[in-house]
Design an enzyme around this catalytic site. Structure first.
Site, PDB file in Angstrom:
ATOM      1  N   ASP A   1       0.802  -1.228   0.000  1.00 21.94           N
ATOM      2  CA  ASP A   1       0.000   0.000   0.000  1.00 21.94           C
ATOM      3  C   ASP A   1       0.834   1.277   0.000  1.00 21.94           C
ATOM      4  O   ASP A   1       0.350   2.333  -0.369  1.00 21.94           O
ATOM      5  CB  ASP A   1      -0.937   0.018   1.225  1.00 21.94           C
ATOM      6  CG  ASP A   1      -0.180  -0.175   2.544  1.00 21.94           C
ATOM      7  OD1 ASP A   1       1.056  -0.353   2.517  1.00 21.94           O
ATOM      8  OD2 ASP A   1      -0.831  -0.163   3.605  1.00 21.94           O
ATOM      9  N   HIS A   2       2.104   1.189   0.383  1.00 19.67           N
ATOM     10  CA  HIS A   2       2.926   2.402   0.481  1.00 19.67           C
ATOM     11  C   HIS A   2       3.653   2.707  -0.833  1.00 19.67           C
ATOM     12  O   HIS A   2       3.522   3.781  -1.380  1.00 19.67           O
ATOM     13  CB  HIS A   2       3.981   2.242   1.587  1.00 19.67           C
ATOM     14  CG  HIS A   2       3.464   2.456   2.972  1.00 19.67           C
ATOM     15  ND1 HIS A   2       2.496   1.666   3.525  1.00 19.67           N
ATOM     16  CD2 HIS A   2       3.792   3.375   3.923  1.00 19.67           C
ATOM     17  CE1 HIS A   2       2.249   2.090   4.766  1.00 19.67           C
ATOM     18  NE2 HIS A   2       3.024   3.120   5.023  1.00 19.67           N
TER      19      HIS A   2
ATOM     20  N   ASP B   1       4.076  -0.968  11.286  1.00 17.88           N
ATOM     21  CA  ASP B   1       3.613   0.357  10.919  1.00 17.88           C
ATOM     22  C   ASP B   1       3.032   0.992  12.177  1.00 17.88           C
ATOM     23  O   ASP B   1       2.266   0.350  12.911  1.00 17.88           O
ATOM     24  CB  ASP B   1       2.539   0.278   9.826  1.00 17.88           C
ATOM     25  CG  ASP B   1       2.253   1.661   9.268  1.00 17.88           C
ATOM     26  OD1 ASP B   1       2.809   1.990   8.200  1.00 17.88           O
ATOM     27  OD2 ASP B   1       1.512   2.421   9.915  1.00 17.88           O
TER      28      ASP B   1
ATOM     29  N   ARG C   1      -0.275  13.009   9.975  1.00 18.72           N
ATOM     30  CA  ARG C   1       1.029  13.627  10.252  1.00 18.72           C
ATOM     31  C   ARG C   1       1.242  14.822   9.337  1.00 18.72           C
ATOM     32  O   ARG C   1       0.966  14.731   8.141  1.00 18.72           O
ATOM     33  CB  ARG C   1       2.168  12.617  10.032  1.00 18.72           C
ATOM     34  CG  ARG C   1       2.151  11.581  11.100  1.00 18.72           C
ATOM     35  CD  ARG C   1       3.294  10.589  11.013  1.00 18.72           C
ATOM     36  NE  ARG C   1       3.192   9.750  12.180  1.00 18.72           N
ATOM     37  CZ  ARG C   1       3.532   8.476  12.240  1.00 18.72           C
ATOM     38  NH1 ARG C   1       4.035   7.877  11.174  1.00 18.72           N
ATOM     39  NH2 ARG C   1       3.392   7.794  13.347  1.00 18.72           N
TER      40      ARG C   1
ATOM     41  N   SER D   1       7.107   7.377  12.795  1.00 18.46           N
ATOM     42  CA  SER D   1       6.994   6.089  12.129  1.00 18.46           C
ATOM     43  C   SER D   1       7.683   4.946  12.885  1.00 18.46           C
ATOM     44  O   SER D   1       8.556   5.157  13.720  1.00 18.46           O
ATOM     45  CB  SER D   1       7.646   6.242  10.759  1.00 18.46           C
ATOM     46  OG  SER D   1       8.106   5.035  10.261  1.00 18.46           O
TER      47      SER D   1
ATOM     48  N   ARG E   1       9.441   2.884  11.159  1.00 19.24           N
ATOM     49  CA  ARG E   1      10.459   2.425  10.197  1.00 19.24           C
ATOM     50  C   ARG E   1      11.786   2.135  10.891  1.00 19.24           C
ATOM     51  O   ARG E   1      12.424   3.023  11.467  1.00 19.24           O
ATOM     52  CB  ARG E   1      10.626   3.444   9.061  1.00 19.24           C
ATOM     53  CG  ARG E   1      11.066   4.819   9.468  1.00 19.24           C
ATOM     54  CD  ARG E   1      10.999   5.805   8.310  1.00 19.24           C
ATOM     55  NE  ARG E   1       9.627   6.178   8.030  1.00 19.24           N
ATOM     56  CZ  ARG E   1       9.234   7.389   7.629  1.00 19.24           C
ATOM     57  NH1 ARG E   1      10.109   8.343   7.406  1.00 19.24           N
ATOM     58  NH2 ARG E   1       7.962   7.653   7.410  1.00 19.24           N
TER      59      ARG E   1
HETATM   60  C1  MIC Z   1       4.129   6.653   8.176  1.00 22.23           C
HETATM   61  O1  MIC Z   1       2.948   6.969   8.218  1.00 22.23           O
HETATM   62  O2  MIC Z   1       5.044   7.387   8.572  1.00 22.23           O
HETATM   63  C2  MIC Z   1       4.477   5.284   7.639  1.00 22.23           C
HETATM   64  C3  MIC Z   1       5.110   5.477   6.327  1.00 22.23           C
HETATM   65  O3  MIC Z   1       3.317   4.528   7.456  1.00 22.23           O
HETATM   66  C4  MIC Z   1       5.399   4.604   8.646  1.00 22.23           C
HETATM   67  C5  MIC Z   1       5.974   3.336   8.183  1.00 22.23           C
HETATM   68  C6  MIC Z   1       7.116   3.500   7.230  1.00 22.23           C
HETATM   69  O4  MIC Z   1       7.920   4.410   7.382  1.00 22.23           O
HETATM   70  O5  MIC Z   1       7.208   2.685   6.319  1.00 22.23           O
HETATM   71  C7  MIC Z   1       4.760   4.356  10.005  1.00 22.23           C
HETATM   72  O6  MIC Z   1       3.856   5.060  10.381  1.00 22.23           O
HETATM   73  O7  MIC Z   1       5.231   3.492  10.750  1.00 22.23           O
HETATM   74 FE1  SF4 Z   2      -0.007   4.902   5.020  1.00 22.18          FE
HETATM   75 FE2  SF4 Z   2       1.330   5.677   7.200  1.00 22.18          FE
HETATM   76 FE3  SF4 Z   2      -0.141   7.391   5.814  1.00 22.18          FE
HETATM   77 FE4  SF4 Z   2      -1.326   5.527   7.193  1.00 22.18          FE
HETATM   78  S1  SF4 Z   2      -0.078   7.174   8.006  1.00 22.18           S
HETATM   79  S2  SF4 Z   2      -1.826   6.131   5.114  1.00 22.18           S
HETATM   80  S3  SF4 Z   2       0.076   3.819   6.963  1.00 22.18           S
HETATM   81  S4  SF4 Z   2       1.691   6.359   5.096  1.00 22.18           S
END
Ligand code: MIC
Ligand code: SF4
Length: 669
Positions: free
Chosen positions: A95-96, A150, A403, A559, A561
């Site tokens: 999905d990313h 995630d 975010r 995140s 990550r």
């Molecule tokens: C995000 O919303 O920052 C992400 C991208 O979903 C991350 C995960 C990632 O960095 O792959 C998260 O929230 O953990």
């Molecule tokens: Fe995707 Fe992270 Fe955004 Fe949710 S917050 S939609 S998991 S990138």
């Protein structure tokens, strides 16, 4: 395979819950009681003394991964040499990284698909939707434990799951049957009273809580919702609230589930560490202003500060795992129907799942949205993670996301405001930040009696007997886990970077369309480490060989990550010394074998400068002995104390050189 053994309809929500294989009754009451009941349930290594601050292990029923963290998690899972997953259900979502502007993302998808097939994992194909939305629709079930690579995994708390975000390596260990460890949490009860007024939304509830608790107020805590106000909140509303509990820094958030599924609620006499009451009737539409989700103001406050009393906007994005349910989309369609998006505004809409998009197509909502001039995107994270739709220079973008960190949209000087879908849609038409209450009476939005269930985009794993035949498809972008080594006895290293408070993982390891395709290639992605703060950091760190990073409070928020730890590991960062850490990032540092130290006296932060040579002697002994580690600043000729509270398990992980080595060693035993 049947995905609908029991297809329960939670009338509170309108979600079809797939409850195959679940036990008849679940004998626990959650949060406080749940954690107190863990003794004896724990397996693998560790212990559980059920005291606040102690590390406890949770048995994990379900795991989820997404593609941006999933490639690494599966590389790690493979490195452990375990065959089939040992969870009740593990799901790999794509999905990313859905923008395929080169071979990398497509190769990673094929890799994940092949690993999933071989190791007993369900694979949700690109286009099927955002992991948290799909998991809620198809796999989540009250009372189950879930960890996901995630940070927004707590979305599942909207249906009464203990759902926690974790680093990829922790998820890999859980897939192998290992426990997931958290610090015994404090429990905060948030009592909701009253009823939301028309056009006031779930987003306003969580923004209110963020304004009270701040982005670090939830660290080490579980937020439990209670009170008479809860009953009227549908599952999509609850899920928006638990989703953004991640922005509080909370371990997870949870709502009680109701008798339409499996009733679970806290005991009436449960005691709490903290109590907060929110009167839903008193809330009004709000927005989180740049660049932090807790920078919350009412719309009227924001407009009052703008020229002419109205803040003009350039872009509106509706979607993300926070606000992309059918219920949200129906409100957006109602507002847009028969109108046209303001000529100065670009409106992008990404429904959260194939199910949502299909139902919108069938009931006409999609044509209302298209008719108004929206740019309809695929069901994926998209603009939320900077995969397209970056705003214009200095653009003001309203987003229904969770975010609004600086630069996350892909445009460094963009100003991102987080709002509800109602505010977003009304503003897209008006061309300025618009209070949806100006739209007049709000109709009652009914949800359908049943949902369009079609799991043809979820590929089941190969039967275990055939798993051996499945070939893992590895593209050239997939590189190995970085080299690790047992913790050295003495450390002498330069401070290669000094940063301030609230450094996010988007600062440490930025995302976006250009960098995300490198998630399975640590040497390549490391070149972008800390690019938002100091572009010269990667080269400097590499040339130093080994170094130390210094930071302020709430370091690593955001995140899950693990790349925000693996890239520093690759660049030779041996320790990070900060005022305080965000939960998942601290764990990721430990998992990567990097020392997470906190200034015992925050004033000592001012005494360290970039370029100072720092030294720690008898490191292994100091770590083994207890909580304090003395750091000498050789440049300034001074010493300072740091805290490093670690469980015996964490100490062993650090001494080994990280969780991967530790797990391999334990598996051998
Ligand atoms: C995000 O919303 O920052 C992400 C991208 O979903 C991350 C995960 C990632 O960095 O792959 C998260 O929230 O953990
Ligand atoms: Fe995707 Fe992270 Fe955004 Fe949710 S917050 S939609 S998991 S990138």
């Amino acid at each position: 395979m049947c995905f609908q053994k029991r297809n329960l309809h939670n009338t509170c929500a309108g979600y079809n819950l797939w409850l195959e294989n679940r036990c008849e009754t679940i004998a626990f009451k959650y949060t406080r009681d749940y954690f107190d009941s863990l003794d004896g349930e724990l397996y693998q290594v560790g212990y559980c003394r059920n005291e606040k601050g102690q590390e406890i292990g949770l048995r994990i029923d379900q795991t989820l991964t997404q593609d941006a963290t999933g490639t690494m998690a599966y590389i790690e899972f493979e490195a452990m040499g375990i065959g089939q997953v040992r969870t009740e259900r593990s799901v790999a979502y794509i999905d990313h990284n859905t923008l395929q502007s080169g071979f990398e993302n497509a190769d990673d998808h094929r890799f994940i698909a092949s690993v999933a097939k071989k190791h007993g994992i369900y694979y949700s194909r690109p286009g099927n939707g955002i992991c948290h939305q799909v998991h809620l629709e198809r796999f989540g079930a009250p009372g189950k434990t879930l960890i996901g690579s995630d940070s927004h995994t707590p979305t599942g708390g909207g249906i009464g799951m203990i759902a926690i975000g974790a680093g990829g390596l922790d998820v890999a260990v859980a897939m192998g049957g290992g426990a997931y460890y958290i610090t015994y949490p404090k429990i905060v009860r948030v009592t909701l009273t009253g009823k939301l007024s028309p056009w006031v939304a779930a987003k306003d509830v969580i923004l209110k809580l963020l304004s009270v608790m701040s982005v670090k107020g939830g660290v080490g805590k579980i937020i439990e919702y209670a009170g008479e106000g809860v009953a009227a909140l549908s599952v999509p509303v609850r899920a928006t609230i638990t989703n953004m509990g991640a922005e509080l820094g909370a371990t997870t958030s949870i709502f009680p589930s109701d008798e339409n599924t499996i009733p679970l609620a806290a005991d009436p006499d449960a005691d709490y560490d903290e109590e907060i009451t929110i009167d839903l009737s008193s809330l009004e539409p709000m927005a989180a202003c740049p660049h932090s989700p807790d920078n919350v103001k009412t719309l009227s406050e924001i407009n009052a500060m703008a020229e002419g009393g109205r803040m003009k906007i350039d872009q509106v994005c509706i979607g993300s795992c926070t606000n992309s349910s059918l219920a949200d989309m129906m409100k957006v369609a109602y507002i847009l129907k028969g109108k046209t998006v303001h000529p100065d505004v670009s409106l992008a809409v990404s429904p959260g799942s194939k199910q949502v998009l299909t139902m919108m197509a069938e009931n006409g909502a999609l044509s209302d949205i298209l008719g108004a001039g929206a740019r309809v995107l695929e069901s994926a994270c998209g603009p939320c993670i900077g995969m397209g739709q970056s705003p214009n220079s200095r653009g003001i973008s309203l987003r229904t996301f969770n975010r609004n960190f600086e630069g996350r949209s892909g445009t460094r000087d963009a100003q991102v405001y987080l709002v509800s879908p109602e505010v977003a849609a009304a503003s897209a038409l008006a061309g300025y930040l618009c209070d949806p209450r100006e739209l007049g009476d709000m109709p009652v939005f009914f949800m359908p009696d049943s949902f369009a269930v079609n799991d043809n985009m979820i590929t089941p794993p190969a039967p275990p007997k055939e798993a051996g035949e499945v070939e893992i498809l590895r593209g050239p972008n997939i590189k190995e886990y970085p080299k690790t080594a047992p913790l050295a006895d003495h450390l002498r290293a330069e401070c290669s970077l000094k940063v301030g408070d609230n450094i996010t993982t988007d600062h440490i390891m930025p995302a976006g369309a250009k960098i995300l395709p490198l998630r399975s290639n640590i040497p390549a992605i490391s070149k972008h480490c800390f690019a938002v703060c100091d572009e010269s950091f990667p080269d400097r760190a590499l040339s130093l060989g080994q170094s130390i990073v210094v930071g302020g409070s709430n370091y690593g928020q955001g995140s899950s990550r693990e790349h925000a730890a693996l890239a520093p590991l690759y660049l030779g960062v041996k320790a990070v010394i900060v005022k305080s850490f965000a939960r998942i990032h601290r764990q990721n540092l430990i998992n990567a074998g990097i020392l997470p130290l906190e200034f015992a006296d925050e004033a000592d932060y001012d005494g360290v400068e970039q370029g100072d040579i720092l030294a720690i002697e008898d490191l292994r002994d100091q770590i083994g002995a207890g909580e304090r580690v003395t750091v000498k600043n050789l440049t300034k000729g001074k010493s300072f104390e740091t805290k490093c509270p670690l469980s015996e398990r964490m100490k062993a992980i650090l001494l080994c050189g990280g969780l991967l080595d530790y797990t391999k060693a334990n598996l051998k035993k």
